[in-house]
Design a protein around this motif. Structure first.
Motif, PDB file in Angstrom:
ATOM      1  N   CYS A   1      -0.754  41.284   9.629  1.00 57.62           N
ATOM      2  CA  CYS A   1       0.420  41.015   8.778  1.00 57.62           C
ATOM      3  C   CYS A   1       1.732  40.844   9.563  1.00 57.62           C
ATOM      4  O   CYS A   1       2.849  40.489   9.019  1.00 57.62           O
ATOM      5  CB  CYS A   1       0.563  42.285   7.772  1.00 57.62           C
ATOM      6  SG  CYS A   1      -0.534  42.498   6.477  1.00 57.62           S
TER       7      CYS A   1
ATOM      8  N   HIS B   1      -0.533  46.209   9.239  1.00 55.05           N
ATOM      9  CA  HIS B   1      -1.659  45.441   9.804  1.00 55.05           C
ATOM     10  C   HIS B   1      -1.365  44.620  10.899  1.00 55.05           C
ATOM     11  O   HIS B   1      -0.189  44.067  10.794  1.00 55.05           O
ATOM     12  CB  HIS B   1      -2.726  44.963   8.789  1.00 55.05           C
ATOM     13  CG  HIS B   1      -2.968  45.733   7.862  1.00 55.05           C
ATOM     14  ND1 HIS B   1      -2.611  45.592   6.658  1.00 55.05           N
ATOM     15  CD2 HIS B   1      -4.186  46.504   7.479  1.00 55.05           C
ATOM     16  CE1 HIS B   1      -3.330  46.399   5.675  1.00 55.05           C
ATOM     17  NE2 HIS B   1      -4.253  46.812   6.339  1.00 55.05           N
TER      18      HIS B   1
ATOM     19  N   CYS C   1       1.614  44.702   3.155  1.00 54.92           N
ATOM     20  CA  CYS C   1       0.791  44.086   2.250  1.00 54.92           C
ATOM     21  C   CYS C   1       0.578  45.249   1.088  1.00 54.92           C
ATOM     22  O   CYS C   1      -0.288  45.193   0.171  1.00 54.92           O
ATOM     23  CB  CYS C   1      -0.521  43.435   2.609  1.00 54.92           C
ATOM     24  SG  CYS C   1      -1.531  44.688   3.501  1.00 54.92           S
TER      25      CYS C   1
ATOM     26  N   CYS D   1      -0.063  49.962   4.767  1.00 57.05           N
ATOM     27  CA  CYS D   1       0.596  48.962   5.370  1.00 57.05           C
ATOM     28  C   CYS D   1       2.230  48.633   4.444  1.00 57.05           C
ATOM     29  O   CYS D   1       1.898  48.293   3.395  1.00 57.05           O
ATOM     30  CB  CYS D   1      -0.348  47.652   5.341  1.00 57.05           C
ATOM     31  SG  CYS D   1       0.651  45.981   6.050  1.00 57.05           S
TER      32      CYS D   1
HETATM   33 ZN   LIG Z   1      -0.886  44.576   5.613  1.00 54.53          ZN
END
Ligand SMILES: [Zn+2]
Ligand SMILES: [Zn+2]
Ligand SMILES: [Zn+2]
Ligand SMILES: [Zn+2]
Length: 744
Positions: free
Chosen positions: A316, A313, A290, A287
């Protein structure tokens, strides 16, 4: 549908071979077909609507423009048509005849062209009485031919077959058992898997339409429509070239028309680019927000942005700023927010009341669909205009075209076979600091440089080369390599970002025949970018050219090309043609006659230090330490012909000078091509050349050979054009040290 028990009479290798022949052949099956009718050359081999094996073989030779098609290939192809014809009177597995329609249907599907035309052609083939109706068994036979082509194109037909069967049920909705042309076309053009099979072509008309192609995946992939796994041994599905939306063949019809916008449709979209997210496409990635792995829990997982290619994600998303900076390739990308309809601009200027009068605004570019678009690129970027010649380098060209359409804005990427370079140059005309990437051979590069000459742009854009196919001497000299081999294109784009501009000389060549009435071959070019030659070298190139047209399968690797040159170089006839060259050729360099004594079979005039795929006829020059590079030719109108001085002359593609090299004979040429010998005999370095010939002689410009009757040839400097040269390969000294004296 009739099941054919014996699909695979043609091996995959044979099919690949057949496709190679098709790539090189310029004929259309519709035209060759005529030979079977009336008093055509093949009419004696026709019995009713069928042909015998002998006729089939002659048809193949004529259609594929090749004399050396193996008997096994002919026989296997012939047999494959026999099995589909089973059950037809007069043609079947037992008899030695095949149905003309089946043959032409099959080949027309493999040929290029619009899917609608292919559908119509196949329909008319089987509608013999011309009443515009087919019965269901005839439609079944067309579908059988389509399935056969699909299988050879590496398509698992278990998905396709039910789709085609469903299409048939829908077409013949009254169950009458007959299909009209209109019904057939309507059914065909709304059937996406069938269109992909027929070579679907999407034009840039409607943003929002996906551009589908069949793709095999080597990892589990989920359908963007039904979110279940793609099936089949090779995980096959349809994948959009522009946005990577991926679906089952059966789900394609239900896919929303949600493909990328290539330009801003509203004021809100103009100016600042926002991320454009598509679900999926994140398998095994990290990702970007993150930094944790994007795990797929057996479902469609994650989001990727079609412009910056960031993967995140779904959870996210809320933490990611909406603005998209176009990622690592931002220097090259023209985001949709930078392209807007002129209409929006006019509204703007009317609103603030101080807008530029319309007649003073630069000429806007109108797209084929009539929408006038204006480009205003992101500050401090160098939008890349990409030209691809998909005919260069076999299938590699098409792949490159597709990949660039994904990596950049599809409006930056032009297929040269569709309208040439003009649309792209017009679209970019007023873009400041744009660069060009040409994907193709040296001939393609020359084509683009000519187009730039003619386009009269406010500024000449610098040109980089992605070499496709073989040869590619110019690309070698500019450090882009001798041939693209599937390397990562994003990395190549980064290399272009780090490249530097060099000015390349271009030379005007004028051929004045002694007797204007005497027709030789047409002179291929008026401009020399790479090199020009007469005699032994050109005659080899001439034969090589003819042979390559005739036997494409023998020219499928760079190594083989080199070996063929050697074979030609030792042929007796060529030796005889050029042995007495000095008796029928005279040369003046900057007004000084050149001494052509000694055994001379050819003369080459060089602008760049590479010829025929990396041979350097001038050879290496050891530059004396401390001496500056050769002064520019502009200040020295005289030719250098002194042998000792020539030894110290270095080639330079921007010195406004040409190098002249003498070639002793065919053996020497062969040795140079195969790397056994490094160079010919240096004759001169000069700024203009006049050559006179007294006999028909083979000549070539930039690898394009022709036969020329007696003439005078004048070569003069035309202009310089900016080219992009790749950075030298990273210093290997670190590893060099390790290998070398470290142990000592
Ligand atoms: Zn993420
Ligand atoms: Zn799409
Ligand atoms: Zn699906
Ligand atoms: Zn983005």
């Amino acid at each position: 549908m009739e099941e054919s028990p014996d699909w695979a009479t043609l091996s995959p290798e044979e099919f690949a071979h057949l496709q190679k022949y098709l790539d090189y052949s310029s004929k259309k099956v519709q035209d060759v077909l005529q030979d079977f009718y009336g008093d055509g050359a093949l009419s004696q081999h026709r019995q009713g609507e069928c042909v015998d094996f002998e006729g089939f073989k002659l048809f193949l030779k004529s259609y594929l423009e090749a004399d050396d098609i193996s008997d096994a290939l002919c026989r296997h192809l012939f047999m494959s048509f026999q099995t589909t014809a089973a059950g037809q009177p007069g043609a079947g597995a037992g008899s030695d005849l095949v149905c003309v329609n089946d043959v032409s249907c099959y080949f027309s599907l493999l040929e290029g062209g619009r899917p609608e035309d292919k559908l119509e052609f196949t329909f008319k083939l089987y509608d013999k009485d011309g009443n515009g109706l087919l019965d269901s068994s005839e439609v079944d036979r067309i579908i059988t031919q389509m399935m056969r082509v699909a299988q050879y194109l590496d398509w698992d037909v278990t998905e396709l077959k039910p789709i085609l069967q469903e299409m048939m049920r829908e077409i013949d909705y009254d169950g009458s058992g007959t299909v009209s042309l209109a019904e057939w076309l309507r059914g065909g053009v709304t059937n996406i898997p069938l269109l992909v099979l027929l070579g679907l072509e999407v034009h840039m008309k409607d943003d929002g339409q996906h551009m589908w192609r069949l793709k095999h995946f080597n990892r589990p992939v989920y359908c963007n429509v039904c979110e279940t796994l793609l099936v089949g041994l090779r995980k096959q599905g349809l994948c959009c070239t522009f946005c990577k939306f991926t679906v089952h063949e059966r789900c394609a019809r239900k896919a929303p028309p949600s493909c990328i916008s290539t330009y801003a449709k509203s004021r809100k979209e103009a100016g600042v680019q926002a991320h454009v997210w598509v679900k999926g496409g994140c398998e095994a990635g990290k990702c970007g927000k993150c930094q944790k792995k994007i795990k797929s829990f057996q479902s469609l997982t994650g989001l990727h942005c079609v412009w910056c290619h960031l993967k995140i994600h779904e959870e996210c998303l809320a933490c990611v700023a909406p603005t998209c900076d176009c990622g690592v390739l931002r220097d090259h990308v023209l985001p949709p927010s930078a392209i807007y309809p002129v209409v929006l601009e006019r509204q703007n200027s009317q609103k603030n009341g101080s807008g530029t009068p319309l007649e003073e605004t630069p000429q806007a570019f109108a797209t084929p669909e009539g929408q006038a678009l204006r480009v205003s690129p992101v500050l401090d970027t160098h939008p890349l205009l990409v030209f691809v010649n998909p005919k260069s380098g076999g299938k590699q060209g098409e792949r490159v075209l597709r990949k660039f359409q994904y990596l950049l804005n599809p409006r930056q990427v032009y297929n040269l076979l569709k309208g040439g370079p003009t649309p792209g140059l017009n679209f970019f005309r007023d873009v400041p600091d744009f660069r060009i990437l040409v994907c193709g051979g040296d001939g393609t590069v020359g084509w683009i440089l000519d187009a730039i000459d003619k386009a009269n742009l406010p500024r000449r854009p610098p040109v980089a080369v992605l070499p496709l196919g073989t040869g590619n001497d110019l690309a070698r000299c500019l450090r882009w390599g001798g041939g693209y081999d599937g390397e990562n294109l994003a990395k190549i784009l980064k290399d272009i970002e780090g490249s530097s501009v060099v000015q390349m000389d271009r030379w005007h060549v004028q051929v004045l025949p002694e007797n204007p009435a005497e027709k030789g071959d047409p002179v291929p070019y008026e401009i020399i970018n790479n090199y020009f030659s007469i005699g032994v070298d050109a005659s080899i190139a001439h034969r090589f050219h003819v042979m390559r047209e005739k036997y494409p399968e023998k020219f499928n690797s760079r190594m083989k090309n080199k070996l063929w040159y050697f074979e030609f170089a030792t042929s007796e006839t060529i030796f005889a043609t050029c042995k007495k060259l000095k008796e029928c050729l005279s040369i003046e360099c900057c007004g000084t006659p050149l001494d052509l004594s000694g055994a001379l079979s050819g003369v080459a005039v060089l602008n760049i230090p590479s010829m025929h795929g990396g041979s350097n006829l001038w050879g290496e020059t050891k530059r004396p330490l401390g001496e500056a590079r050769n002064a520019s030719g502009a200040g020295q109108p005289q030719a250098i012909t002194d042998a000792e001085t020539l030894k110290t002359c270095v080639q330079d593609l921007s010195d406004q000078r040409l190098e002249v090299v003498g070639l002793e004979g065919v053996i020497e040429m062969g040795q140079i091509y195969t790397g056994l010998k490094s160079a010919g005999k240096r004759l001169a370095k000069c700024s203009e050349i006049t050559l006179r010939t007294l006999k028909h002689l083979p000549m070539q410009i930039d690898g394009e050979p022709w036969m020329q009757p007696p003439c005078t040839i004048k070569i003069t400097h035309k202009n310089q054009t900016p080219m992009l040269m790749a950075a030298p390969p990273r210093s290997s000294s670190f590893f060099g040290l390790k290998k070398g004296p470290v142990e000592a």
